[in-house]
Design a protein around this motif. Structure first.
Motif, PDB file in Angstrom:
ATOM      1  N   GLN A  89       0.825  -1.204   0.000  1.00 15.20           N
ATOM      2  CA  GLN A  89       0.000   0.000   0.000  1.00 15.20           C
ATOM      3  C   GLN A  89       0.862   1.257   0.000  1.00 15.20           C
ATOM      4  N   LEU A  90       1.989   1.207   0.714  1.00 15.18           N
ATOM      5  CA  LEU A  90       2.864   2.373   0.793  1.00 15.18           C
ATOM      6  C   LEU A  90       3.547   2.655  -0.539  1.00 15.18           C
ATOM      7  N   ILE A  91       4.031   1.596  -1.197  1.00 16.89           N
ATOM      8  CA  ILE A  91       4.853   1.786  -2.396  1.00 16.89           C
ATOM      9  C   ILE A  91       3.978   1.840  -3.637  1.00 16.89           C
ATOM     10  N   LYS A  92       3.328   2.972  -3.798  1.00 17.33           N
ATOM     11  CA  LYS A  92       2.588   3.238  -5.032  1.00 17.33           C
ATOM     12  C   LYS A  92       2.879   4.687  -5.427  1.00 17.33           C
ATOM     13  N   LEU A  93       3.189   4.880  -6.684  1.00 17.77           N
ATOM     14  CA  LEU A  93       3.640   6.182  -7.177  1.00 17.77           C
ATOM     15  C   LEU A  93       2.500   7.191  -7.205  1.00 17.77           C
ATOM     16  N   VAL A  94       2.786   8.384  -6.700  1.00 20.75           N
ATOM     17  CA  VAL A  94       1.818   9.481  -6.704  1.00 20.75           C
ATOM     18  C   VAL A  94       2.358  10.604  -7.580  1.00 20.75           C
ATOM     19  N   ASP A  95       1.550  11.060  -8.505  1.00 17.24           N
ATOM     20  CA  ASP A  95       1.903  12.192  -9.360  1.00 17.24           C
ATOM     21  C   ASP A  95       1.593  13.477  -8.591  1.00 17.24           C
ATOM     22  N   PRO A  96       2.602  14.293  -8.271  1.00 17.93           N
ATOM     23  CA  PRO A  96       2.347  15.502  -7.469  1.00 17.93           C
ATOM     24  C   PRO A  96       1.422  16.499  -8.148  1.00 17.93           C
ATOM     25  N   ASP A  97       1.264  16.386  -9.460  1.00 13.69           N
ATOM     26  CA  ASP A  97       0.376  17.302 -10.184  1.00 13.69           C
ATOM     27  C   ASP A  97      -1.070  16.826 -10.210  1.00 13.69           C
ATOM     28  N   HIS A  98      -1.290  15.581  -9.805  1.00 16.24           N
ATOM     29  CA  HIS A  98      -2.655  15.036  -9.838  1.00 16.24           C
ATOM     30  C   HIS A  98      -2.931  14.174  -8.606  1.00 16.24           C
ATOM     31  N   GLU A 115      -4.362  10.249   0.440  1.00 17.70           N
ATOM     32  CA  GLU A 115      -4.455   8.925  -0.183  1.00 17.70           C
ATOM     33  C   GLU A 115      -3.201   8.086   0.026  1.00 17.70           C
ATOM     34  N   GLY A 116      -2.163   8.664   0.602  1.00 20.03           N
ATOM     35  CA  GLY A 116      -0.942   7.895   0.835  1.00 20.03           C
ATOM     36  C   GLY A 116      -0.116   7.749  -0.415  1.00 20.03           C
ATOM     37  N   GLY A 117       0.775   6.772  -0.428  1.00 18.49           N
ATOM     38  CA  GLY A 117       1.665   6.567  -1.560  1.00 18.49           C
ATOM     39  C   GLY A 117       2.949   7.364  -1.428  1.00 18.49           C
ATOM     40  N   LEU A 118       3.792   7.281  -2.457  1.00 15.66           N
ATOM     41  CA  LEU A 118       5.106   7.927  -2.448  1.00 15.66           C
ATOM     42  C   LEU A 118       5.308   8.746  -3.712  1.00 15.66           C
ATOM     43  N   TYR A 119       6.075   9.821  -3.586  1.00 15.74           N
ATOM     44  CA  TYR A 119       6.553  10.529  -4.760  1.00 15.74           C
ATOM     45  C   TYR A 119       7.728   9.748  -5.339  1.00 15.74           C
ATOM     46  N   SER A 120       8.199  10.166  -6.513  1.00  9.82           N
ATOM     47  CA  SER A 120       9.281   9.434  -7.184  1.00  9.82           C
ATOM     48  C   SER A 120      10.589   9.481  -6.400  1.00  9.82           C
ATOM     49  N   ASN A 121      10.751  10.445  -5.488  1.00  7.73           N
ATOM     50  CA  ASN A 121      11.959  10.506  -4.651  1.00  7.73           C
ATOM     51  C   ASN A 121      11.802   9.727  -3.351  1.00  7.73           C
ATOM     52  N   LEU A 122      10.686   8.974  -3.221  1.00 10.61           N
ATOM     53  CA  LEU A 122      10.357   8.121  -2.072  1.00 10.61           C
ATOM     54  C   LEU A 122       9.910   8.903  -0.840  1.00 10.61           C
TER      55      LEU A 122
END
Length: 205
Positions: free
Chosen positions: A79-88, A93-100
Motif C-alpha cells: 500500500q505504501l509503495i505506489k507512485l503518486v503524481d504531485p500534479d494530480h 491517499e498515501g503513496g510515495l513521490y518518485s523521490n520516495l
C-alpha cells in the motif's frame, strides 16, 4: 483511552496510533514478554484498518512487524509503495513521490524505523511466500551497528554484523526461537548461519 476503559470511538479508522507507543517505537511491549498486550495491540490495529497517509502506513508496517505478522506487514508495504503524481494527487491517499518521500501534506518524517536497544530480531515478519529469496545490505541499527543478510526459501542463510567504531549496545541476536549473546569488537565483521553459530570473523580493514 484505548487501554483505560470502554468508550464509543468517534473515528475507529483514525490514522494516529500513539496508544501503541509501547510496541513501537518503544520497547515496553514485546511478543516474548507481553503476549496479552500484543494481542490487544493486534486487535487495535485491526480496528484502525489499513487506510491512511504515508507516515501512518509506515507506522502500521513497523507495528505489524513488531507483532511478527508477515501478512499484514507485506500488505501495508504494498500500500505504501505506489507512485503518486504531485500534479494530480488526491489528499490523504498515501503513496510515495518518485523521490520516495511520503505523499501526504504537510511533509512529515516522524515514522523513522528504530531498532531495539539491546536485541536484534532477524526476519521476524518475512512474507515467505512473496519474498522467499533475497538479500539486504547495509541496514543500520542503533549504536552504529551495520547488518547484512541473505535468506533462501524463506529461511535465513547468513547474516553479518559489524561495528566500525565506538561500542554497540547490542547484547542478543534472535532468530526463530534461537537466541545468542554477543560481544562485538569494533572493526570486525561477524558472520552467523541459520543456527546463529558464528562461522567466521574478519577485519574490516
Amino acid at each position: 483511552m484505548e487501554w483505560a476503559q470502554d468508550f464509543k470511538d468517534p473515528d475507529m479508522h483514525h490514522r494516529h496510533l500513539s496508544h501503541l507507543f509501547g510496541l513501537f517505537p518503544g520497547h515496553s511491549i514485546t511478543i516474548d514478554k507481553n503476549p496479552e498486550l500484543c494481542e490487544a495491540a493486534e486487535n487495535s490495529l485491526y480496528k484502525r484498518g489499513e487506510d491512511g497517509p504515508g507516515w501512518s502506513t509506515t507506522w502500521k508496517i513497523a507495528l505489524w512487524a513488531h507483532l511478527h505478522n508477515s501478512e499484514h506487514s507485506y500488505r501495508m508495504v504494498k500500500q505504501l509503495i505506489k507512485l503518486v503524481d504531485p500534479d494530480h494527487e488526491v489528499a490523504f491517499e498515501g503513496g510515495l513521490y518518485s523521490n520516495l518521500f511520503a505523499a501526504h501534506p504537510p511533509f512529515q518524517i516522524d515514522a523513522n524505523f528504530r531498532s531495539s536497544i539491546r536485541d536484534l530480531y532477524l526476519l521476524p515478519a518475512l512474507p515467505r511466500d512473496k519474498w522467499g529469496n533475497g538479500c539486504v545490505k547495509g541496514l543500520k541499527a542503533r549504536g552504529g551497528l551495520t547488518v547484512s543478510m541473505c535468506w533462501k526459501e524463506g529461511d535465513l542463510h547468513e547474516v553479518g554484523v559489524w561495528l566500525k567504531n565506538g561500542s554497540s549496545s547490542l547484547q542478543r541476536i534472535h532468530y526463530r526461537g534461537t537466541t545468542i549473546t554477543v560481544n562485538l569488537c569494533c572493526g570486525k565483521i561477524y558472520t552467523y548461519n541459520a543456527q546463529l553459530e558464528c562461522v567466521k570473523t574478519f577485519s574490516l580493514a
